[in-house]
Design an enzyme around this catalytic site. Structure first.
Site, PDB file in Angstrom:
ATOM      1  N   THR A 281       0.864  -1.194   0.000  1.00  0.00           N
ATOM      2  CA  THR A 281       0.000   0.000   0.000  1.00  0.00           C
ATOM      3  C   THR A 281       0.894   1.236   0.000  1.00  0.00           C
ATOM      4  O   THR A 281       1.908   1.284   0.700  1.00  0.00           O
ATOM      5  CB  THR A 281      -0.941   0.011   1.224  1.00  0.00           C
ATOM      6  OG1 THR A 281      -1.731  -1.185   1.185  1.00  0.00           O
ATOM      7  CG2 THR A 281      -1.876   1.211   1.204  1.00  0.00           C
ATOM      8  N   PHE A 283       1.106   5.144   0.808  1.00  0.00           N
ATOM      9  CA  PHE A 283       0.461   6.169   1.641  1.00  0.00           C
ATOM     10  C   PHE A 283       1.054   7.531   1.303  1.00  0.00           C
ATOM     11  O   PHE A 283       2.222   7.624   0.918  1.00  0.00           O
ATOM     12  CB  PHE A 283       0.725   5.893   3.122  1.00  0.00           C
ATOM     13  CG  PHE A 283       0.109   4.621   3.645  1.00  0.00           C
ATOM     14  CD1 PHE A 283       0.693   3.385   3.388  1.00  0.00           C
ATOM     15  CD2 PHE A 283      -1.045   4.654   4.413  1.00  0.00           C
ATOM     16  CE1 PHE A 283       0.139   2.209   3.878  1.00  0.00           C
ATOM     17  CE2 PHE A 283      -1.615   3.481   4.912  1.00  0.00           C
ATOM     18  CZ  PHE A 283      -1.012   2.257   4.633  1.00  0.00           C
TER      19      PHE A 283
HETATM   20  O1  PRE Z   1      -7.427  -0.902   8.105  1.00  0.00           O
HETATM   21  C1  PRE Z   1      -6.221  -0.641   8.141  1.00  0.00           C
HETATM   22  O2  PRE Z   1      -5.431  -1.249   8.885  1.00  0.00           O
HETATM   23  C2  PRE Z   1      -5.685   0.409   7.287  1.00  0.00           C
HETATM   24  O3  PRE Z   1      -4.656   0.939   7.580  1.00  0.00           O
HETATM   25  C3  PRE Z   1      -6.433   0.766   6.049  1.00  0.00           C
HETATM   26  C4  PRE Z   1      -5.947   0.082   4.789  1.00  0.00           C
HETATM   27  C5  PRE Z   1      -6.589   0.774   3.533  1.00  0.00           C
HETATM   28  O4  PRE Z   1      -7.236   1.793   3.630  1.00  0.00           O
HETATM   29  O5  PRE Z   1      -6.374   0.256   2.448  1.00  0.00           O
HETATM   30  C6  PRE Z   1      -4.511   0.222   4.661  1.00  0.00           C
HETATM   31  C7  PRE Z   1      -3.726  -0.742   4.164  1.00  0.00           C
HETATM   32  C8  PRE Z   1      -4.266  -2.048   3.753  1.00  0.00           C
HETATM   33  O6  PRE Z   1      -4.259  -2.022   2.338  1.00  0.00           O
HETATM   34  C9  PRE Z   1      -5.645  -2.279   4.213  1.00  0.00           C
HETATM   35  C10 PRE Z   1      -6.365  -1.306   4.772  1.00  0.00           C
END
Ligand code: PRE
Length: 399
Positions: A281, A283
């Site tokens: 992911t 950010f």
């Molecule tokens: O729910 C979490 O733990 C988050 O940080 C959110 C979140 C997202 O928004 O995509 C962040 C990373 C992962 O891909 C899954 C969920």
């Protein structure tokens, strides 16, 4: 995010049910036409996220982190007292001037950094990766994290933008335009999901699984293979783990991090359950002020624009970068909520209304590079709206 049906499960308490989210957005971005381009916690399982209603009038930062005024741009500074002294001495042992590089490489000491979710969420891990010594502040919604920075409750926010399996987090693209914050960095995080349950519960006892919709989408096939049929989306992965623990659910597991298992005292029934091994992911790091762009290391610049109706408009827009050999790393289109339609004459001379779009583009270029400035000036000549969202160092670290 992959589309998915999430049947409502009867066991969730009312508050949690209302917090169930999808990534569809209701934000109203407010780009004004022909606007010119501006260059512009310690982890504790009991910390409750900031509710969306947290509002405080702007006040000076009161966390010991000052700011420096450099060429008219205010940039966040490292707390000088905590900087290792030798680095600030020249060969004569005299203090050397603080550079913008020093400011940008802040470890986050003394910074309050907002993220969405409960302690143990991946977003918190991303905040810690971005600002290793920061104090993380959990927030109920993405929107709350944006507001917390805007209202000086925290110094930064770290929020997800896209995932290699689930795609873009559209809500955060839309929120960028509803606020005046700047992207000051990016951070990529490898997301390794675990299946968590209360002590003594076995996989075969699980009938339901709860988590963030992106996390459920990322583990869709594995969960089916494990024989767990029902999914329920909640606000974040750590919140799901907390709920399973607090309600002492025996037939429901959570998809969350190993840190969440530790914090909420759950067992890890399966590790690395995402459908593809690589699950990263990306950010964004947000601040009230932009950072000073540089050309001596890889930088990205994120912009958003909209265009007139007509053939080749998008081609022309992308050509301003191609002609200057500026690489694009991402393009995303979102509805232009303030101007939902553009009127066109079709080949039969009838007036038709097409949906209008905002294009979010990431450039592999720094705003400090005259080539980028020229490209954006060129785009501004024909774009109906454009804005620089930030120019920031590319994350070149291992995810
Ligand atoms: O729910 C979490 O733990 C988050 O940080 C959110 C979140 C997202 O928004 O995509 C962040 C990373 C992962 O891909 C899954 C969920």
């Amino acid at each position: 995010m992959a589309s998915m049906t999430t049947p409502r499960l009867p066991f969730l308490p009312a508050r949690t049910r209302s917090a169930v989210t999808t990534s569809s957005s209701s934000s109203s971005s407010s780009p004004s036409p022909r606007r010119s381009i501006k260059c512009s916690s310690s982890t504790n399982a009991n910390s409750a996220p900031l509710p969306s209603t947290s509002r405080r009038p702007p006040a000076p930062v009161a966390d010991g982190v000052g700011s420096a005024d450099l060429n008219g741009l205010r940039a966040p500074s490292v707390p000088v007292a905590d900087s290792p002294l030798p680095a600030y001495r020249d060969p004569h042992g005299l203090p050397r001037p603080l550079t913008s590089a020093d400011l940008m490489e802040s470890s986050g000491e003394g910074l309050k950094v907002a993220y969405q979710g409960f302690p143990g969420a991946y977003s918190e891990a991303a905040a810690k990766k971005a600002y290793p010594n920061c104090q993380t502040v959990p927030c109920e919604h993405f929107d709350t994290a944006f507001q917390a920075v805007q209202n000086w409750i925290v110094d930064r926010a770290v929020l997800p933008l896209e995932n290699t399996l689930g795609g873009s987090i559209h809500r955060n693209y839309d929120l960028l335009l509803r606020h005046e914050l700047h992207i000051v960095g990016e951070v990529r995080l490898a997301v390794r999901h675990c299946l968590l349950a209360n002590r003594g519960v076995k996989i075969e006892n699980l009938r339901n699984v709860i988590s963030h919709p992106q996390a459920l989408a990322q583990c869709e096939h594995t969960l089916t293979e494990l024989g767990i049929e029902h999914r329920q989306a909640v606000d974040d992965t750590a919140g799901a783990a907390k709920l399973v623990a607090e309600q002492m659910l025996q037939d429901t597991g959570a998809v969350a991090s190993s840190l969440a298992a530790e914090l909420y005292e759950l067992d890890i029934l399966a590790e690395n359950i995402q459908d593809e091994k690589v699950n990263v992911t990306r950010f964004m790091m947000l601040a009230r002020e932009p950072i000073i762009p540089r050309v001596d290391k890889p930088f990205k610049t994120s912009i958003v624009f909209s265009l007139e109706e007509g053939p080749g408009q998008l081609f022309k827009a992308l050509a301003v970068f191609a002609l200057r050999e500026i690489n694009l790393t991402k393009i995303e289109s979102r509805p232009h909520k303030k101007r939902p339609f553009r009127v066109a004459d079709d080949t039969f001379s009838t007036r038709v209304k097409y949906f209008d779009y905002l294009f979010y583009v990431d450039l592999e270029a720094s705003m400090a590079d005259p080539k980028t400035q020229n490209a954006l000036r060129n785009l501004e000549e024909f774009a109906t709206f454009s804005r620089v969202l930030g120019s920031y160092p590319t994350d070149v670290s291992e995810a």
